[in-house]
Design an enzyme around this catalytic site. Structure first.
Site, short mmCIF file in Angstrom:
data_model
loop_
_atom_site.label_atom_id
_atom_site.label_comp_id
_atom_site.label_asym_id
_atom_site.label_seq_id
_atom_site.Cartn_x
_atom_site.Cartn_y
_atom_site.Cartn_z
N ASP A 29 0.86 -1.19 0.00
CA ASP A 29 0.00 0.00 0.00
C ASP A 29 0.90 1.24 0.00
O ASP A 29 1.86 1.33 0.76
CB ASP A 29 -0.89 -0.01 1.25
N GLY A 87 -12.50 -1.12 0.50
CA GLY A 87 -12.93 -0.78 -0.86
C GLY A 87 -13.67 0.54 -0.93
O GLY A 87 -14.46 0.76 -1.85
N HIS A 92 -11.81 -1.79 -7.05
CA HIS A 92 -11.25 -3.05 -7.56
C HIS A 92 -11.00 -3.89 -6.31
O HIS A 92 -10.21 -3.47 -5.44
CB HIS A 92 -9.95 -2.76 -8.32
N HIS A 94 -9.92 -5.74 -3.22
CA HIS A 94 -8.59 -5.94 -2.63
C HIS A 94 -8.72 -6.26 -1.15
O HIS A 94 -9.64 -5.80 -0.48
CB HIS A 94 -7.69 -4.71 -2.83
N HIS A 96 -6.67 -6.00 2.44
CA HIS A 96 -5.56 -5.37 3.14
C HIS A 96 -4.95 -6.39 4.11
O HIS A 96 -5.69 -7.01 4.89
CB HIS A 96 -6.04 -4.19 4.00
P1 5GP Z 1 -9.83 1.17 0.20
O1 5GP Z 1 -10.34 1.23 -1.23
O2 5GP Z 1 -9.71 -0.25 0.68
O3 5GP Z 1 -10.66 2.01 1.13
O4 5GP Z 1 -8.38 1.81 0.22
C1 5GP Z 1 -7.53 1.72 -0.89
C2 5GP Z 1 -6.08 1.61 -0.43
O5 5GP Z 1 -5.29 1.64 -1.60
C3 5GP Z 1 -5.60 2.75 0.46
O6 5GP Z 1 -5.02 2.20 1.63
C4 5GP Z 1 -4.58 3.49 -0.40
O7 5GP Z 1 -3.47 3.97 0.35
C5 5GP Z 1 -4.16 2.45 -1.42
N1 5GP Z 1 -3.84 3.01 -2.72
C6 5GP Z 1 -4.60 3.90 -3.43
N2 5GP Z 1 -4.01 4.17 -4.61
C7 5GP Z 1 -2.87 3.43 -4.65
C8 5GP Z 1 -1.84 3.30 -5.64
O8 5GP Z 1 -1.86 3.90 -6.71
N3 5GP Z 1 -0.82 2.45 -5.33
C9 5GP Z 1 -0.77 1.76 -4.15
N4 5GP Z 1 0.27 0.94 -3.96
N5 5GP Z 1 -1.73 1.87 -3.20
C10 5GP Z 1 -2.77 2.70 -3.46
#
Ligand code: 5GP
Length: 134
Positions: A29, A87, A92, A94, A96
């Site tokens: 992340d 998410g 998409h 994922h 954690h």
């Molecule tokens: P969620 O969608 O589960 O709420 O959070 C998305 C997670 O993806 C966040 O923890 C954020 O830091 C991470 N994230 C968002 N964009 C990118 C990216 O371009 N590259 C990476 N490696 N992590 C990302």
């Protein structure tokens, strides 16, 4: 249009890879809750809600995540690896995986870290090296 995570899995956008097989990809992340915070994704299914996945992709994703978590625990000292599915930001699916030493390490409301590139690469390479032993 492809999601940012599909572009990452294809190598069109750079990431710190920690594990990969034909169907799944794991990478650090970019703003971790703790050093080693990893995201695990299916490469070819962009559905933004994990419980919409077909059973085979869903089961395979968790089995891949299990192996990545073992590698993560071996590479990054911690009490255990915590799991979360949110998410709220990236559409998409994922998972954690977050190295935990206390309950608060999995608090998504706290300020996230920003580690320098060398440190991210070092962490990713050490997880990848453990993953390759599994
Ligand atoms: P969620 O969608 O589960 O709420 O959070 C998305 C997670 O993806 C966040 O923890 C954020 O830091 C991470 N994230 C968002 N964009 C990118 C990216 O371009 N590259 C990476 N490696 N992590 C990302």
């Amino acid at each position: 249009m492809a999601t940012i995570f599909t572009k990452i899995a294809k190598g069109e956008i750079p990431s710190y890879k920690v594990a990969e097989n034909e169907e799944y990809y794991a990478f650090l992340d970019i703003n971790p809750l703790a050093p080693g915070h990893t995201l695990v994704i299916p490469k070819n299914v962009e559905d933004d809600y994990i419980f919409n996945l077909d059973g085979k992709t869903y089961a395979g994703l968790w089995e891949f995540a299990r192996k990545v978590a073992l590698a993560l625990k071996a590479a990054v000292p911690c009490k255990r690896v915590g799991v979360a599915v949110l998410g709220m930001e990236v559409p998409h699916t994922h998972i954690h995986l977050v190295p935990l030493n206390s309950e608060s390490d999995l608090d998504f409301r706290k300020e996230k870290l920003s580690l320098d590139g060398d440190r991210m690469k070092e962490i990713a390479d050490s997880i990848l090296s453990e993953y390759e032993k599994i």
